[in-house]
Design a protein around this motif. Structure first.
Motif, PDB file in Angstrom:
ATOM      1  N   UNK A   1       1.049  -1.295  -0.173  1.00  0.00           N
ATOM      2  CA  UNK A   1      -0.273   0.392   0.120  1.00  0.00           C
ATOM      3  C   UNK A   1       0.761   1.397   0.667  1.00  0.00           C
ATOM      4  N   UNK A   2       2.099   1.241   1.027  1.00  0.00           N
ATOM      5  CA  UNK A   2       2.793   2.475   1.022  1.00  0.00           C
ATOM      6  C   UNK A   2       3.612   2.153   0.243  1.00  0.00           C
ATOM      7  N   UNK A   3       4.107   1.384  -0.935  1.00  0.00           N
ATOM      8  CA  UNK A   3       5.167   1.466  -1.362  1.00  0.00           C
ATOM      9  C   UNK A   3       4.484   1.646  -3.096  1.00  0.00           C
ATOM     10  N   UNK A   4       3.170   0.975  -3.770  1.00  0.00           N
ATOM     11  CA  UNK A   4       2.338   1.540  -4.473  1.00  0.00           C
ATOM     12  C   UNK A   4       1.937   3.440  -4.585  1.00  0.00           C
ATOM     13  N   UNK A   5       2.054   3.832  -3.314  1.00  0.00           N
ATOM     14  CA  UNK A   5       1.236   5.265  -3.072  1.00  0.00           C
ATOM     15  C   UNK A   5       2.302   5.752  -3.629  1.00  0.00           C
ATOM     16  N   UNK A   6       3.636   5.848  -2.470  1.00  0.00           N
ATOM     17  CA  UNK A   6       5.459   6.769  -2.997  1.00  0.00           C
ATOM     18  C   UNK A   6       5.203   6.801  -3.889  1.00  0.00           C
ATOM     19  N   UNK A   7       5.726   5.601  -5.195  1.00  0.00           N
ATOM     20  CA  UNK A   7       5.925   5.243  -6.416  1.00  0.00           C
ATOM     21  C   UNK A   7       4.680   5.644  -7.149  1.00  0.00           C
ATOM     22  N   UNK A   8       3.364   5.633  -7.109  1.00  0.00           N
ATOM     23  CA  UNK A   8       2.577   5.810  -8.190  1.00  0.00           C
ATOM     24  C   UNK A   8       2.345   4.314  -8.905  1.00  0.00           C
ATOM     25  N   UNK A   9       1.601   3.293  -8.003  1.00  0.00           N
ATOM     26  CA  UNK A   9       1.242   2.127  -8.812  1.00  0.00           C
ATOM     27  C   UNK A   9       0.428   1.418  -8.283  1.00  0.00           C
ATOM     28  N   UNK A  10      -0.490   0.853  -9.564  1.00  0.00           N
ATOM     29  CA  UNK A  10      -1.599  -0.171  -9.486  1.00  0.00           C
ATOM     30  C   UNK A  10      -1.573  -1.147  -8.867  1.00  0.00           C
ATOM     31  N   UNK A  11      -1.632  -1.033  -7.523  1.00  0.00           N
ATOM     32  CA  UNK A  11      -1.514  -2.680  -6.806  1.00  0.00           C
ATOM     33  C   UNK A  11      -2.726  -3.054  -6.950  1.00  0.00           C
ATOM     34  N   UNK A  12      -2.399  -4.229  -8.208  1.00  0.00           N
ATOM     35  CA  UNK A  12      -3.819  -5.697  -8.209  1.00  0.00           C
ATOM     36  C   UNK A  12      -3.643  -7.147  -7.300  1.00  0.00           C
ATOM     37  N   UNK A  13      -4.472  -7.125  -6.788  1.00  0.00           N
ATOM     38  CA  UNK A  13      -4.584  -7.964  -5.891  1.00  0.00           C
ATOM     39  C   UNK A  13      -4.789  -9.411  -6.146  1.00  0.00           C
ATOM     40  N   UNK A  14      -4.142 -11.179  -6.635  1.00  0.00           N
ATOM     41  CA  UNK A  14      -4.968 -11.603  -7.346  1.00  0.00           C
ATOM     42  C   UNK A  14      -5.425 -12.747  -6.110  1.00  0.00           C
TER      43      UNK A  14
END
Length: 373
Positions: A215-228
């Motif tokens: 959550x924190x990494x994707x927010x800080x690096x502007x990534x979309x987090x997909x959960x399978x």
């Protein structure tokens, strides 16, 4: 009456009765679970499926079994399976369920057939299972065992006798989809499981901690987090994500069937897992995968990176420790590394961990050889 026997009786009352006599077939698929994978390689007219979980019960075989079963020792179902196999008389008995002790002994019971199991998941044994394997050692023989890689050959050969064939994951090999990259995505392979098991063994804790980090990494690096989603406890996974991930751009990919997760994983730029089989399958395809192998089991099994093989606790794309600084370093490396450099790095490991056989070339050729004998 103990709980296990009561459960078997309850299943029998819910089973579907089949009234026709089984026909002789060339191939018998042992256990309906994941049989749809094997049916891609065998003609339906040559194939019979033997249900081993009480989904169906052939009445003719069941009646015959009553005359040979040791009723008071509750061996009815083992005798039922034997009767069914004797009537079908297959040249090959094959299964995707490689951890069923009843299957391990079939080769020594029936001299008219060959047996074959296909490894379908990462497999280690707890002390209780090892004790069972040692007790059964003289009974166990499987003619052909299709396994992920050399590490499993070394590990399984301690307990199993027969011919080991390196095939990789045949479910993964089915997909001829080219690796693609949906840019700025990070895909987490969820292993949220059954509630009772998870609560008893704290199984899901690593997944929860890794998701909070992502959550924190994707927010800080502007990534979309997909959960399978693995489909085993979807509601629990959704409520955890809804409660804890609102600070980032996230979505859950629903598992619709045995193959649906593969397509989404192949499309993702970077994948993250604790110790899932799917993570290793994607690595075998050349996908960029981070392994945060932090799950510790209470039954004497630790799924460290690459187990049952032995690898350093930290590598360029894995760590066996929960350390967010190492996590960040690994993910930053995966986003930056070139395709050529990445292929060079993983090529050193994949023959041992898991090979990739496109379109199951190895599996198909060997099965054709077996059936032509």
């Amino acid at each position: 009456m103990n709980k296990e026997i009561a459960n078997k009786i309850r299943k029998l009352f819910n089973t579907k009765l089949i009234l026709t006599i089984p026909k002789q077939k060339k191939i018998l698929i042992y256990d309906k679970v994941k049989s749809e994978v094997l049916l891609k390689y065998f003609a339906k007219s040559d194939t019979e499926i033997l249900c081993t979980r009480y989904e169906e019960l052939n009445l003719y075989c069941a009646i015959l079994s009553l005359f040979t079963t040791k009723i008071f020792k509750f061996k009815f179902f083992e005798n039922y399976l034997s009767k069914y196999i004797s009537i079908v008389k297959p040249r090959l008995i094959i299964t995707m369920i490689d951890n069923d002790p009843k299957f391990w002994v079939l080769s020594k019971k029936f001299n008219f057939t060959k047996t074959c199991f296909v490894q379908n998941a990462r497999r280690l044994f707890n002390p209780e299972e090892i004790s069972l394997l040692i007790r059964m050692k003289r009974e166990i023989f499987i003619d052909y065992m299709f396994i992920f890689g050399n590490d499993y050959k070394i590990f399984l050969s301690k307990y199993f006798f027969g011919k080991f064939l390196l095939s990789g994951s045949i479910i993964n090999n089915i997909h001829d989809q080219k690796n693609t990259e949906e840019k700025n995505t990070i895909c987490f392979i969820s292993q949220f499981g059954a509630i009772n098991y998870a609560e008893k063994h704290n199984f899901e804790m690593p997944d929860k901690k890794i998701l909070l980090f992502l959550r924190d990494y994707s927010k800080d690096n502007k990534k979309k987090l997909i959960i399978l989603d693995n489909g085993k406890n979807s509601d629990k996974l959704f409520h955890f994500c809804k409660k804890n991930l609102n600070q980032c751009d996230w979505s859950i990919h629903e598992k619709k069937n045995i193959f649906s997760s593969y397509k989404k994983a192949i499309e993702s730029e970077i994948l993250v897992t604790a110790d899932s089989t799917l993570g290793y399958e994607m690595l075998a395809r050349g996908k960029k995968v981070a392994f945060f192998s932090t799950r510790r089991w209470p039954n004497g099994i630790d799924y460290t990176f690459g187990s049952p093989g032995v690898y350093e606790p930290n590598g360029s794309f894995w760590t066996n420790y929960f350390d967010t600084k190492k996590f960040i370093k690994i993910l930053d490396f995966l986003y930056a590394v070139s395709k050529e450099e990445w292929e060079n790095i993983i090529s050193k490991h994949m023959e041992n961990i898991m090979i990739y056989s496109k379109n199951n070339k190895i599996f198909k050729e060997k099965i054709d050889q077996i059936l032509s004998q």
